[in-house]
Design a protein around this motif. Sequence first.
Motif, PDB file in Angstrom:
ATOM      1  N   VAL A 138       0.860  -1.188   0.000  1.00 44.83           N
ATOM      2  CA  VAL A 138       0.000   0.000   0.000  1.00 44.83           C
ATOM      3  C   VAL A 138       0.895   1.237   0.000  1.00 44.83           C
ATOM      4  CG1 VAL A 138      -1.803   1.253   1.248  1.00 44.83           C
ATOM      5  CG2 VAL A 138      -1.776  -1.264   1.301  1.00 44.83           C
ATOM      6  N   GLY A 139       0.817   2.017  -1.061  1.00 40.35           N
ATOM      7  CA  GLY A 139       1.569   3.259  -1.138  1.00 40.35           C
ATOM      8  C   GLY A 139       0.820   4.370  -0.429  1.00 40.35           C
ATOM      9  N   GLU A 145      -4.334   7.945   0.558  1.00 41.34           N
ATOM     10  CA  GLU A 145      -3.862   9.292   0.838  1.00 41.34           C
ATOM     11  C   GLU A 145      -4.619   9.854   2.027  1.00 41.34           C
ATOM     12  OE1 GLU A 145      -5.200  12.914  -1.604  1.00 41.34           O
ATOM     13  OE2 GLU A 145      -5.356  11.280  -3.057  1.00 41.34           O
ATOM     14  N   LEU A 192       5.061   3.294  -7.614  1.00 38.03           N
ATOM     15  CA  LEU A 192       3.627   3.450  -7.385  1.00 38.03           C
ATOM     16  C   LEU A 192       2.843   2.445  -8.225  1.00 38.03           C
ATOM     17  CD1 LEU A 192       1.970   5.283  -5.556  1.00 38.03           C
ATOM     18  CD2 LEU A 192       1.633   6.805  -7.507  1.00 38.03           C
ATOM     19  N   ASP A 210      -2.372  -1.161  -3.727  1.00 38.43           N
ATOM     20  CA  ASP A 210      -3.323  -0.108  -3.376  1.00 38.43           C
ATOM     21  C   ASP A 210      -2.543   1.168  -3.084  1.00 38.43           C
ATOM     22  OD1 ASP A 210      -5.498  -1.952  -3.428  1.00 38.43           O
ATOM     23  OD2 ASP A 210      -5.173  -2.464  -1.328  1.00 38.43           O
ATOM     24  N   VAL A 211      -3.238   2.298  -3.164  1.00 35.48           N
ATOM     25  CA  VAL A 211      -2.647   3.579  -2.813  1.00 35.48           C
ATOM     26  C   VAL A 211      -3.653   4.328  -1.945  1.00 35.48           C
ATOM     27  CG1 VAL A 211      -1.642   5.739  -3.664  1.00 35.48           C
ATOM     28  CG2 VAL A 211      -1.409   3.638  -5.022  1.00 35.48           C
ATOM     29  N   SER A 255      -5.461   6.876  -5.839  1.00 37.77           N
ATOM     30  CA  SER A 255      -5.485   6.766  -4.377  1.00 37.77           C
ATOM     31  C   SER A 255      -6.902   6.840  -3.824  1.00 37.77           C
ATOM     32  CB  SER A 255      -4.603   7.854  -3.744  1.00 37.77           C
ATOM     33  OG  SER A 255      -5.090   9.131  -4.066  1.00 37.77           O
ATOM     34  N   SER A 278      -2.409  10.382  -5.607  1.00 39.50           N
ATOM     35  CA  SER A 278      -2.352   9.987  -7.015  1.00 39.50           C
ATOM     36  C   SER A 278      -3.777   9.829  -7.536  1.00 39.50           C
ATOM     37  CB  SER A 278      -1.567   8.677  -7.191  1.00 39.50           C
ATOM     38  OG  SER A 278      -2.365   7.560  -6.913  1.00 39.50           O
ATOM     39  N   CYS A 306       2.523  -0.895  -6.532  1.00 39.28           N
ATOM     40  CA  CYS A 306       1.696  -0.984  -5.326  1.00 39.28           C
ATOM     41  C   CYS A 306       0.347  -1.606  -5.666  1.00 39.28           C
ATOM     42  CB  CYS A 306       1.468   0.406  -4.725  1.00 39.28           C
ATOM     43  SG  CYS A 306       2.946   1.158  -4.024  1.00 39.28           S
ATOM     44  N   GLU A 338       0.418   7.987  -0.806  1.00 40.19           N
ATOM     45  CA  GLU A 338       0.743   8.979  -1.835  1.00 40.19           C
ATOM     46  C   GLU A 338      -0.537   9.577  -2.409  1.00 40.19           C
ATOM     47  OE1 GLU A 338       2.625  11.354  -3.315  1.00 40.19           O
ATOM     48  OE2 GLU A 338       4.217   9.852  -3.385  1.00 40.19           O
TER      49      GLU A 338
END
Length: 161
Positions: A92-93, A136, A128, A133-134, A100, A97, A131, A95
């Motif tokens: 999981v990033g 934020e 990214l 998932d992302v 996200s 994006s 990953c 970030e």
Amino acid sequence: MPEIIVIAHNIRSTHNVGAFFRTCDGFGVSKLLLTGYTPYPTIQKDTRLPHFADKITRQIHKTALDAETFVPFEQMEAIPFDDLKAAGYTVVGLEQSERSVMLHDYTPPEKIALLLGEEVNGISADYLAQCDDVIELPMQGKKESFNVSVATGIALYGLLH
């Protein structure tokens, strides 16, 4: 409650690294991976010059306050995406994006590898893309982001509660 590994990639500040150790301890993170050029405390078979490794360790200690001595960590050049995924982790990033999801709308999986990126540029597009998932954090002020160590604490709290 999910099992979490934190990956700090290409972090420049020893103070942020020290804060990661303290935060990982406070949230029961199972391991901290320090990748790329992220500074790290002295390790066995350290190839750095002893005076340099000692200096970095002292700087990390200023914020970590001994958490660097008991939070499990590993230093490596590359992020082990394949190994983490093979071990059942969802990468999981953290970030901003196009893909996200806001932290408060995210349902955490059982095993998370939370990826943190550079202080200024964040997670590179290449990483990214790897990953699963992302997520934020919602922002309400004029700044576009939190300090990476502050964001880590917020994200870990949200993922665990």
